[in-house]
Design a protein around this motif. Structure first.
Motif, PDB file in Angstrom:
ATOM      1  N   GLY A 185       9.243  -3.541 -19.120  1.00 34.69           N
ATOM      2  CA  GLY A 185       8.735  -3.827 -20.423  1.00 34.69           C
ATOM      3  C   GLY A 185       7.758  -5.002 -20.472  1.00 34.69           C
ATOM      4  O   GLY A 185       8.182  -6.101 -20.804  1.00 34.69           O
ATOM      5  N   HIS A 186       6.420  -4.806 -20.155  1.00 40.86           N
ATOM      6  CA  HIS A 186       5.446  -5.888 -20.254  1.00 40.86           C
ATOM      7  C   HIS A 186       4.199  -5.424 -20.995  1.00 40.86           C
ATOM      8  O   HIS A 186       3.671  -4.360 -20.721  1.00 40.86           O
ATOM      9  N   GLY A 187       3.741  -6.271 -21.924  1.00 40.33           N
ATOM     10  CA  GLY A 187       2.614  -5.898 -22.762  1.00 40.33           C
ATOM     11  C   GLY A 187       1.255  -6.206 -22.167  1.00 40.33           C
ATOM     12  O   GLY A 187       0.248  -5.652 -22.598  1.00 40.33           O
ATOM     13  N   ILE A 188       1.174  -7.101 -21.182  1.00 33.80           N
ATOM     14  CA  ILE A 188      -0.109  -7.447 -20.573  1.00 33.80           C
ATOM     15  C   ILE A 188      -0.401  -6.452 -19.462  1.00 33.80           C
ATOM     16  O   ILE A 188       0.373  -6.321 -18.511  1.00 33.80           O
ATOM     17  N   VAL A 189      -1.513  -5.750 -19.581  1.00 32.52           N
ATOM     18  CA  VAL A 189      -1.834  -4.670 -18.646  1.00 32.52           C
ATOM     19  C   VAL A 189      -1.914  -5.197 -17.211  1.00 32.52           C
ATOM     20  O   VAL A 189      -2.710  -6.077 -16.909  1.00 32.52           O
ATOM     21  N   GLY A 190      -1.090  -4.645 -16.341  1.00 31.02           N
ATOM     22  CA  GLY A 190      -1.100  -5.001 -14.928  1.00 31.02           C
ATOM     23  C   GLY A 190      -0.249  -6.207 -14.561  1.00 31.02           C
ATOM     24  O   GLY A 190      -0.011  -6.453 -13.374  1.00 31.02           O
ATOM     25  N   ALA A 191       0.219  -6.965 -15.549  1.00 31.52           N
ATOM     26  CA  ALA A 191       0.971  -8.183 -15.244  1.00 31.52           C
ATOM     27  C   ALA A 191       2.245  -7.885 -14.472  1.00 31.52           C
ATOM     28  O   ALA A 191       2.681  -8.680 -13.628  1.00 31.52           O
ATOM     29  N   ASP A 232      -2.942   4.176 -14.632  1.00 29.85           N
ATOM     30  CA  ASP A 232      -4.275   4.312 -14.050  1.00 29.85           C
ATOM     31  C   ASP A 232      -5.237   3.265 -14.600  1.00 29.85           C
ATOM     32  O   ASP A 232      -6.145   2.814 -13.896  1.00 29.85           O
ATOM     33  N   GLY A 233      -5.041   2.837 -15.849  1.00 28.03           N
ATOM     34  CA  GLY A 233      -5.881   1.776 -16.400  1.00 28.03           C
ATOM     35  C   GLY A 233      -5.613   0.444 -15.725  1.00 28.03           C
ATOM     36  O   GLY A 233      -6.539  -0.291 -15.358  1.00 28.03           O
ATOM     37  N   ALA A 234      -4.337   0.125 -15.530  1.00 34.53           N
ATOM     38  CA  ALA A 234      -3.955  -1.127 -14.876  1.00 34.53           C
ATOM     39  C   ALA A 234      -4.398  -1.161 -13.419  1.00 34.53           C
ATOM     40  O   ALA A 234      -4.531  -2.241 -12.831  1.00 34.53           O
ATOM     41  N   ALA A 235      -4.652   0.007 -12.828  1.00 34.71           N
ATOM     42  CA  ALA A 235      -5.067   0.060 -11.423  1.00 34.71           C
ATOM     43  C   ALA A 235      -6.420  -0.604 -11.197  1.00 34.71           C
ATOM     44  O   ALA A 235      -6.812  -0.847 -10.046  1.00 34.71           O
ATOM     45  N   ASN A 236      -7.144  -0.920 -12.262  1.00 37.73           N
ATOM     46  CA  ASN A 236      -8.437  -1.597 -12.132  1.00 37.73           C
ATOM     47  C   ASN A 236      -8.343  -3.101 -12.386  1.00 37.73           C
ATOM     48  O   ASN A 236      -9.369  -3.777 -12.445  1.00 37.73           O
ATOM     49  N   GLN A 237      -7.132  -3.632 -12.532  1.00 38.99           N
ATOM     50  CA  GLN A 237      -6.934  -5.057 -12.775  1.00 38.99           C
ATOM     51  C   GLN A 237      -6.982  -5.841 -11.465  1.00 38.99           C
ATOM     52  O   GLN A 237      -6.403  -5.429 -10.459  1.00 38.99           O
ATOM     53  N   GLN A 251      -5.508  -8.668 -10.626  1.00 44.23           N
ATOM     54  CA  GLN A 251      -4.220  -9.191 -10.149  1.00 44.23           C
ATOM     55  C   GLN A 251      -3.449  -8.172  -9.325  1.00 44.23           C
ATOM     56  O   GLN A 251      -2.615  -8.534  -8.492  1.00 44.23           O
ATOM     57  N   VAL A 252      -3.733  -6.893  -9.544  1.00 42.55           N
ATOM     58  CA  VAL A 252      -3.075  -5.845  -8.767  1.00 42.55           C
ATOM     59  C   VAL A 252      -3.417  -6.008  -7.286  1.00 42.55           C
ATOM     60  O   VAL A 252      -2.553  -5.918  -6.409  1.00 42.55           O
ATOM     61  N   TYR A 253      -4.665  -6.295  -6.994  1.00 44.08           N
ATOM     62  CA  TYR A 253      -5.113  -6.363  -5.602  1.00 44.08           C
ATOM     63  C   TYR A 253      -4.730  -7.677  -4.934  1.00 44.08           C
ATOM     64  O   TYR A 253      -4.493  -7.717  -3.717  1.00 44.08           O
ATOM     65  N   GLU A 254      -4.644  -8.749  -5.702  1.00 44.74           N
ATOM     66  CA  GLU A 254      -4.084  -9.983  -5.162  1.00 44.74           C
ATOM     67  C   GLU A 254      -2.634  -9.741  -4.754  1.00 44.74           C
ATOM     68  O   GLU A 254      -2.173 -10.234  -3.721  1.00 44.74           O
ATOM     69  N   SER A 255      -1.911  -8.990  -5.574  1.00 45.69           N
ATOM     70  CA  SER A 255      -0.516  -8.678  -5.273  1.00 45.69           C
ATOM     71  C   SER A 255      -0.412  -7.793  -4.032  1.00 45.69           C
ATOM     72  O   SER A 255       0.452  -8.011  -3.168  1.00 45.69           O
ATOM     73  N   PHE A 256      -1.278  -6.783  -3.930  1.00 45.78           N
ATOM     74  CA  PHE A 256      -1.290  -5.923  -2.752  1.00 45.78           C
ATOM     75  C   PHE A 256      -1.453  -6.760  -1.481  1.00 45.78           C
ATOM     76  O   PHE A 256      -0.762  -6.539  -0.476  1.00 45.78           O
TER      77      PHE A 256
END
Length: 354
Positions: free
Chosen positions: A144-150, A177-182, A184-189
């Motif tokens: 349950g998080h409202g910030i996309v990709g957080a 799929d929208g969050a996949a362009n954030q 922070q996702v790639y920093e996490s990867f």
């Protein structure tokens, strides 16, 4: 392509290092072969999510649910297929704001979820989180998080916690799929692969990032490839087939539990409703939605499989009747439960005593 030789300090050419061998990859997932009882369980849980979300949509229209409300209708096979492979009490889960279905698939009481949707004190987050912020430490369900990709970065932190504590747990981190362009996702990867963290990144690709199709919003729309530059293997899965999802979950868990680091699953799915209850979904035609329903509906697929196993239609109707009763009871419970006391505004703000 091999690297060219380069001159050394003496002017002579130094041979180029050998090409990096192909990296190890997990095997292609096999479609799960359930017993009749298992498939009945999958069918029942997907139907519970479908009926629960339909009722939530009705309550939103009647004004019992306020704020934002993102329904999971159409995507039921993803949560049910994946959650059934996880170990409750050991593994952790984190997701975005389309979270009611995930909680139901995790076995959390529908009454507590519906009470949270209506902002009641009996809700899973004491009525203070609402639709987008379901949470249960007891079930290791961290939102349950409202910030996309957080949630991707937070899930990476949960995976770090599993590794640090050596508890054998795996984090399942869902995003769209929208969050996949954030970014922070790639920093996490990057961190997850460097530290070989036990995490399964799940992209629920429902084809539309809010109102923009994945083809218009993503230069690389084969999202399972998004981890390749970080040496994270990816697998694309039919997210409308609960047995394909369950099989992919087994493959992913085997990889991660073996200490090989993160893995990425792209679940190709589809949502029948708008992005949220306030979205009229004019960016796609009714014919498109209807075509997906007729061809790929996850519940109807499971129903056909059950009928092929010899399950009578009357038995399936009985399950539907039972599910409708459970949902009605959850709605009644939510409508009749009291709202939080005003003093609850000041609780759950800090961990420390104050």
């Amino acid at each position: 392509m091999a690297k060219a030789a380069t001159p050394n300090s003496a002017g002579a050419e130094t041979p180029a290092p050998p090409a990096t061998p192909n990296r190890e990859r997990p095997p292609e997932p096999k479609r799960y072969e359930p017993t009749k009882e298992e498939l009945l369980g999958f069918y029942r849980e997907m139907l519970l999510i479908r009926r629960f979300e339909e009722r939530a949509g009705q309550l939103y229209g009647l004004g019992f649910i306020g704020g934002f409300c993102h329904l999971y209708i159409g995507q039921e096979a993803v949560a049910v297929g994946l959650q059934h492979a996880m170990e409750p009490g050991k593994d952790s889960v984190i997701t975005g704001y389309r979270d009611h279905g995930h909680m139901l698939a995790y076995g959390i009481d529908p009454k507590l979820i519906m009470a949270e949707l209506t902002g009641r004190a009996a809700g899973i987050s004491k009525g203070k989180g609402g639709s987008m912020h379901m949470f249960s430490v007891e079930h290791k369900f961290y939102g349950g998080h409202g910030i996309v990709g957080a949630q991707v970065s937070l899930g990476t932190g949960l995976a770090f916690g599993h590794k640090y504590k050596k508890d054998g747990g795996v984090c399942l981190a869902y995003f769209g799929d929208g969050a996949a362009n954030q970014g922070q996702v790639y920093e996490s990867f990057n961190m997850a692969e460097l530290w070989k963290l036990p995490i399964i990144y799940v992209i629920e690709n429902n084809q539309y990032a809010m109102g923009t199709s994945v083809n218009r919003s993503s230069a690389e729309d084969q999202l399972y490839r998004r981890g390749e530059s970080f040496r994270i293997p990816g697998i694309q899965v039919d997210g409308m087939d609960v047995l394909a999802v369950r099989g992919a979950a087994d493959t992913a868990l085997e990889w991660v539990r073996a200490g090989k680091g993160p893995i990425l699953l792209e679940l190709k799915t589809y949502r029948y409703r708008g992005h949220s209850m306030s979205d009229p979904a004019k960016y796609r035609s009714r014919e498109e939605v209807q075509a997906v329903r007729e061809k790929s509906d996850p519940i109807e697929q499971a129903k056909r499989e059950l009928e092929a196993m010899g399950v009578a239609e009357d038995a399936l109707k009985k399950i539907d009747t039972e599910i409708k009763r459970i949902v009605v009871e959850a709605a009644d419970f939510a409508e009749q439960s009291p709202e939080p006391e005003p003093g609850e505004l000041y609780t759950d703000i800090l961990v420390e005593t104050y």
